[in-house]
Design an enzyme around this catalytic site. Structure first.
Site, PDB file in Angstrom:
ATOM      1  N   GLU A 168       0.815  -1.216   0.000  1.00 59.71           N
ATOM      2  CA  GLU A 168       0.000   0.000   0.000  1.00 59.71           C
ATOM      3  C   GLU A 168       0.850   1.268   0.000  1.00 59.71           C
ATOM      4  O   GLU A 168       0.529   2.246  -0.688  1.00 59.71           O
ATOM      5  CB  GLU A 168      -0.956  -0.013   1.198  1.00 59.71           C
ATOM      6  CG  GLU A 168      -2.008  -1.107   1.130  1.00 59.71           C
ATOM      7  CD  GLU A 168      -1.494  -2.459   1.630  1.00 59.71           C
ATOM      8  OE1 GLU A 168      -2.238  -3.454   1.512  1.00 59.71           O
ATOM      9  OE2 GLU A 168      -0.352  -2.522   2.128  1.00 59.71           O
TER      10      GLU A 168
ATOM     11  N   ASN B 128       3.804   1.414  -1.274  1.00 62.91           N
ATOM     12  CA  ASN B 128       4.368   1.451  -2.624  1.00 62.91           C
ATOM     13  C   ASN B 128       3.397   2.124  -3.596  1.00 62.91           C
ATOM     14  O   ASN B 128       3.792   2.934  -4.445  1.00 62.91           O
ATOM     15  CB  ASN B 128       4.673   0.040  -3.120  1.00 62.91           C
ATOM     16  CG  ASN B 128       5.932  -0.540  -2.521  1.00 62.91           C
ATOM     17  OD1 ASN B 128       6.749   0.173  -1.948  1.00 62.91           O
ATOM     18  ND2 ASN B 128       6.100  -1.847  -2.642  1.00 62.91           N
TER      19      ASN B 128
ATOM     20  N   TYR C  65       8.779 -13.739   7.039  1.00 58.93           N
ATOM     21  CA  TYR C  65       8.058 -12.643   7.679  1.00 58.93           C
ATOM     22  C   TYR C  65       8.135 -12.730   9.202  1.00 58.93           C
ATOM     23  O   TYR C  65       7.982 -13.803   9.792  1.00 58.93           O
ATOM     24  CB  TYR C  65       6.585 -12.657   7.264  1.00 58.93           C
ATOM     25  CG  TYR C  65       6.357 -12.294   5.817  1.00 58.93           C
ATOM     26  CD1 TYR C  65       6.321 -10.961   5.416  1.00 58.93           C
ATOM     27  CD2 TYR C  65       6.176 -13.274   4.846  1.00 58.93           C
ATOM     28  CE1 TYR C  65       6.106 -10.613   4.097  1.00 58.93           C
ATOM     29  CE2 TYR C  65       5.962 -12.939   3.519  1.00 58.93           C
ATOM     30  CZ  TYR C  65       5.930 -11.602   3.148  1.00 58.93           C
ATOM     31  OH  TYR C  65       5.732 -11.273   1.833  1.00 58.93           O
TER      32      TYR C  65
ATOM     33  N   ASP D  25       2.597  -3.045  -7.853  1.00 58.33           N
ATOM     34  CA  ASP D  25       2.079  -1.862  -7.149  1.00 58.33           C
ATOM     35  C   ASP D  25       2.128  -0.638  -8.053  1.00 58.33           C
ATOM     36  O   ASP D  25       1.227   0.198  -8.021  1.00 58.33           O
ATOM     37  CB  ASP D  25       2.883  -1.617  -5.877  1.00 58.33           C
ATOM     38  CG  ASP D  25       2.800  -2.783  -4.897  1.00 58.33           C
ATOM     39  OD1 ASP D  25       1.752  -3.445  -4.863  1.00 58.33           O
ATOM     40  OD2 ASP D  25       3.796  -3.026  -4.191  1.00 58.33           O
TER      41      ASP D  25
END
Length: 376
Positions: free
Chosen positions: A53, A55, A130, A288
């Site tokens: 987001e 990006n 992650y 993106d």
């Protein structure tokens, strides 16, 4: 639409106003290994920033669209670095909350090589690790709507951009996305154009039910997704089948493996446009950038083909840039490419050295970069 001024620069006074587009979601510190090989053999990492987001927000800003990013970060060095980095791209970060108790999310990239080590992924392969469970952004919830800074940005916007990544982070994040997206929408997003990018990340859905996604997807005004991820989640990547599955969005935009993007309107009219031929430097962020270009074109009222072309051009520039932010070509170049014939578009080539196209015989390809979409 030919001859429309799609590349006017932003009025300096208008640029100080509220964001026209707001993107909401988690961004993280990214640790990139200094060399290929299994993580246990890597001595050092380079710090970067990552997040779909933010990006999109940064790419929208590069396209001349005032943009803002709403999120949460930890009260730590990574959070400060992340917020400063996004702000440096021209994005309004006034609604980013600093959480005193939860950390900024992190992910590490593991790059395969030919080291001969037993756990080497192999040349050309990579894996993301992650560390975002319990992060500051995972604490996003509908309570956000009561925060004055977020309410201020949403009140001044025309577009809100969301993704399936946020919906996967926590129950609170899912409820926030559902609240913002699904009708009847709250006062904060009533009247806004809301876009939703599927952004399928299987690892994030372990222990969670992706069956919540179709309702979110059908509630969007603009639905963006890849044919491969749609196949994984929904069993089909066919644009017309997806259009039938999701009748509510004004446009369903599907990217396939052959780099063709097809936008299908609510009336079933489909427009397909192939990506430009690109000499790739770094693939990260191209999706993106495409979303930002398509959404910028939507805000500017471009026709469907020009929206797709602006998305492809934005993605091409991202693919030829080694860093987080691509340099956009001058507005004359963008206008010429958006108006190019099908043959001239197909013959266009993009590299780090510039753009070569039959429609650009006497125009510079990448000098004096400027925003390529004008202000309202």
């Amino acid at each position: 639409m030919a001859g429309q001024d799609t590349a006017a620069t932003v009025d300096p006074e208008a640029a100080t106003g509220l964001p026209e587009a707001v993107c909401l979601g988690e961004s993280m510190a990214v640790l990139l290994p200094e060399r290929p090989g299994p993580l246990e053999t890597v001595e050092g990492f380079r710090v970067s920033l990552g997040g779909a987001e933010s990006n999109v927000a940064g790419a929208l800003a590069a396209l001349g669209v005032r943009s803002g990013w709403i999120s949460r970060v930890g009260d730590d060095g990574f959070g400060r670095r992340l917020t400063a980095g996004v702000a440096a791209r021209g994005v309004d970060v006034s609604a980013v909350v600093v959480d005193p108790a939860r950390p900024t999310g992190i992910y590490l990239k593991e790059v395969g090589g030919s080291t001969g080590e037993p756990h080497d992924l192999g040349s050309g392969r990579s894996r993301l690790h992650y560390y975002r469970a319990g992060s500051a952004a995972a604490a996003l919830s509908p309570a956000l709507l009561a925060e004055p800074a977020a309410a201020r940005l949403l009140a001044g916007a025309r577009l809100l951009h969301l993704s399936g990544i946020t919906a996967a982070l926590s129950d609170g994040c899912l409820e926030l996305v559902r609240t913002l997206l699904v009708r009847p929408r709250p006062a904060a997003t009533r009247g806004l154009l809301v876009s939703f990018d599927l952004n399928w990340r299987p690892a994030l859905w372990h222990g969670r039910d992706p069956a919540v996604l179709p309702a979110l997807m059908d509630a969007a005004d603009v639905l963006l997704l890849g044919a491969d991820e749609a196949e994984a989640v929904l069993g089909t990547g066919d644009p017309h089948a997806l259009r039938a599955r999701f009748p509510s969005p004004a446009n369903v935009v599907v990217k396939d493996a052959d780099r063709l993007v097809t936008a299908v309107g609510r009336d079933g009219t489909a427009v397909g446009e192939a990506a430009l031929t690109v000499e790739v430097v770094e693939a990260t962020g191209a999706g993106d950038a495409f979303a930002a270009g398509y959404l910028a074109g939507t805000l500017r009222g471009l026709d469907q083909r020009r929206r797709l072309r602006l998305g492809h051009l934005s993605a091409a520039c991202a693919l030829t840039a080694p860093g987080d932010q691509a340099e956009l070509p001058p507005r004359e170049v963008v206008a010429a490419l958006l108006d190019a014939s099908a043959g001239d578009w197909a013959a266009t080539r993009v590299s780090a050295d510039g753009i070569v196209s039959p429609v650009l015989p006497a125009l510079p390809s990448r000098q004096g970069a400027s925003p390529v979409v004008g202000a309202r």
